[in-house]
Design a protein around this motif. Structure first.
Motif, PDB file in Angstrom:
ATOM      1  N   GLY A 203       0.810  -1.215   0.000  1.00  0.00           N
ATOM      2  CA  GLY A 203       0.000   0.000   0.000  1.00  0.00           C
ATOM      3  C   GLY A 203       0.839   1.259   0.000  1.00  0.00           C
ATOM      4  O   GLY A 203       2.057   1.219  -0.213  1.00  0.00           O
ATOM      5  N   VAL A 204       0.185   2.374   0.240  1.00  0.00           N
ATOM      6  CA  VAL A 204       0.835   3.676   0.267  1.00  0.00           C
ATOM      7  C   VAL A 204       1.301   3.977   1.691  1.00  0.00           C
ATOM      8  O   VAL A 204       0.547   3.797   2.653  1.00  0.00           O
ATOM      9  CB  VAL A 204      -0.119   4.782  -0.218  1.00  0.00           C
ATOM     10  N   TYR A 205       2.534   4.456   1.824  1.00  0.00           N
ATOM     11  CA  TYR A 205       3.092   4.828   3.123  1.00  0.00           C
ATOM     12  C   TYR A 205       3.689   6.238   3.034  1.00  0.00           C
ATOM     13  O   TYR A 205       4.063   6.699   1.961  1.00  0.00           O
ATOM     14  CB  TYR A 205       4.145   3.822   3.575  1.00  0.00           C
ATOM     15  N   ILE A 206       3.742   6.874   4.175  1.00  0.00           N
ATOM     16  CA  ILE A 206       4.277   8.236   4.275  1.00  0.00           C
ATOM     17  C   ILE A 206       5.572   8.188   5.082  1.00  0.00           C
ATOM     18  O   ILE A 206       5.614   7.590   6.160  1.00  0.00           O
ATOM     19  CB  ILE A 206       3.292   9.187   4.985  1.00  0.00           C
ATOM     20  N   TYR A 207       6.636   8.789   4.544  1.00  0.00           N
ATOM     21  CA  TYR A 207       7.836   8.949   5.361  1.00  0.00           C
ATOM     22  C   TYR A 207       7.998  10.426   5.688  1.00  0.00           C
ATOM     23  O   TYR A 207       7.810  11.290   4.836  1.00  0.00           O
ATOM     24  CB  TYR A 207       9.078   8.357   4.691  1.00  0.00           C
ATOM     25  N   SER A 208       8.305  10.702   6.939  1.00  0.00           N
ATOM     26  CA  SER A 208       8.286  12.078   7.443  1.00  0.00           C
ATOM     27  C   SER A 208       9.528  12.355   8.280  1.00  0.00           C
ATOM     28  O   SER A 208       9.879  11.560   9.164  1.00  0.00           O
ATOM     29  CB  SER A 208       7.024  12.296   8.286  1.00  0.00           C
ATOM     30  N   ILE A 209      10.167  13.481   7.995  1.00  0.00           N
ATOM     31  CA  ILE A 209      11.366  13.874   8.734  1.00  0.00           C
ATOM     32  C   ILE A 209      11.095  15.105   9.583  1.00  0.00           C
ATOM     33  O   ILE A 209      10.321  15.991   9.201  1.00  0.00           O
ATOM     34  CB  ILE A 209      12.547  14.152   7.765  1.00  0.00           C
ATOM     35  N   SER A 210      11.731  15.145  10.725  1.00  0.00           N
ATOM     36  CA  SER A 210      11.728  16.330  11.582  1.00  0.00           C
ATOM     37  C   SER A 210      13.165  16.577  12.006  1.00  0.00           C
ATOM     38  O   SER A 210      13.808  15.695  12.601  1.00  0.00           O
ATOM     39  CB  SER A 210      10.839  16.115  12.810  1.00  0.00           C
ATOM     40  N   ALA A 211      13.701  17.762  11.664  1.00  0.00           N
ATOM     41  CA  ALA A 211      15.079  18.117  12.002  1.00  0.00           C
ATOM     42  C   ALA A 211      15.108  19.602  12.327  1.00  0.00           C
ATOM     43  O   ALA A 211      15.038  20.444  11.430  1.00  0.00           O
ATOM     44  CB  ALA A 211      16.020  17.803  10.851  1.00  0.00           C
ATOM     45  N   GLY A 212      15.191  19.952  13.606  1.00  0.00           N
ATOM     46  CA  GLY A 212      15.091  21.357  13.986  1.00  0.00           C
ATOM     47  C   GLY A 212      13.734  21.907  13.590  1.00  0.00           C
ATOM     48  O   GLY A 212      12.690  21.346  13.945  1.00  0.00           O
ATOM     49  N   HIS A 213      13.743  22.992  12.809  1.00  0.00           N
ATOM     50  CA  HIS A 213      12.490  23.578  12.333  1.00  0.00           C
ATOM     51  C   HIS A 213      12.053  23.010  10.988  1.00  0.00           C
ATOM     52  O   HIS A 213      11.058  23.444  10.417  1.00  0.00           O
ATOM     53  CB  HIS A 213      12.632  25.107  12.212  1.00  0.00           C
TER      54      HIS A 213
END
Length: 224
Positions: A203-213
């Protein structure tokens, strides 16, 4: 002319032609490979003959006469010629994220030969290359994928980074990255498993990054 001589000449022509095609093709499989062409992999500066250490590393990744893609993060992270700089740093792709058919990365004027210990970059140019990175989340490769895909990102300074995978419902599936990282370009592989090491559904998946702002997400498709 005897049949034996004709056969020998035909065979010699075929072999030499095959070698030339193979050399040219292999050079196009590495970032900025056109600068040193066959000399990337061979001791002879004009190409051909014995393979240098980089050529041996390439040879271990391909079948004889094969046309496979072989450039990746593992080859980029090697220092084949032992000059203190990785193959990726010498070829202007330190993370090994470049793929065949994409525009050549970096500055070709700064490219050095990954198979020649006497050809090495200025340390300042390597440092600038790493520190000039912007906040980026690159497209995963391959996509769609099965069974695994690579996700890369760049940060220009030391940051606490999280990289997570979510399903299409927004439910967290996998924490791929969580920790402090210095400035640079990084790549991680997702094998299609969740945090419990269980295979997830297609299926469809989301990859998400958070680095500082910096926060960014993108979609990818897992096929089964």
């Amino acid at each position: 002319m005897s049949k034996a001589l004709k056969a020998a000449l035909i065979l010699s022509f075929f072999v030499s032609t095959t070698i030339l095609i193979s050399r040219g093709f292999r050079a196009s499989k590495i970032p900025n490979g056109n600068k040193f062409d066959c000399a990337n992999c061979h001791v002879n500066p004009n190409g051909g003959g014995a393979r240098n250490a980089f050529g041996q590393a390439v040879g271990a990744r391909v079948s004889p006469g094969g046309f496979e893609d072989f450039w990746d993060e593992s080859l980029a992270n090697l220092d084949s010629d032992g000059d203190g700089f990785t193959n990726g740093q010498e070829l202007q792709d330190p993370s090994g994220t470049w793929r065949t058919g994409q525009p050549n990365p970096g500055d070709i004027n700064l490219v050095t030969n990954p198979g020649d210990p006497n050809s090495k970059p200025d340390p300042t140019s390597v440092e600038d290359m790493i520190l000039s990175a912007k906040y980026e989340l690159h497209n995963n490769y391959p996509n769609p994928f099965n069974p695994s895909t690579r996700i890369s990102f760049a940060i220009p300074r030391n940051e606490f980074v999280t990289l997570k995978i979510y399903n299409i419902k927004g439910q967290e599936v996998k924490t791929l990255v969580r920790g402090n990282f210095p400035a640079g370009v990084y790549q991680f592989e997702w094998n299609g498993k969740d945090d419990n090491n269980v295979d997830v559904a297609a299926g469809v998946y989301i990859y998400s990054i958070s680095a500082g702002h910096f926060n960014k997400s993108a979609r990818m498709i897992l096929l089964k």
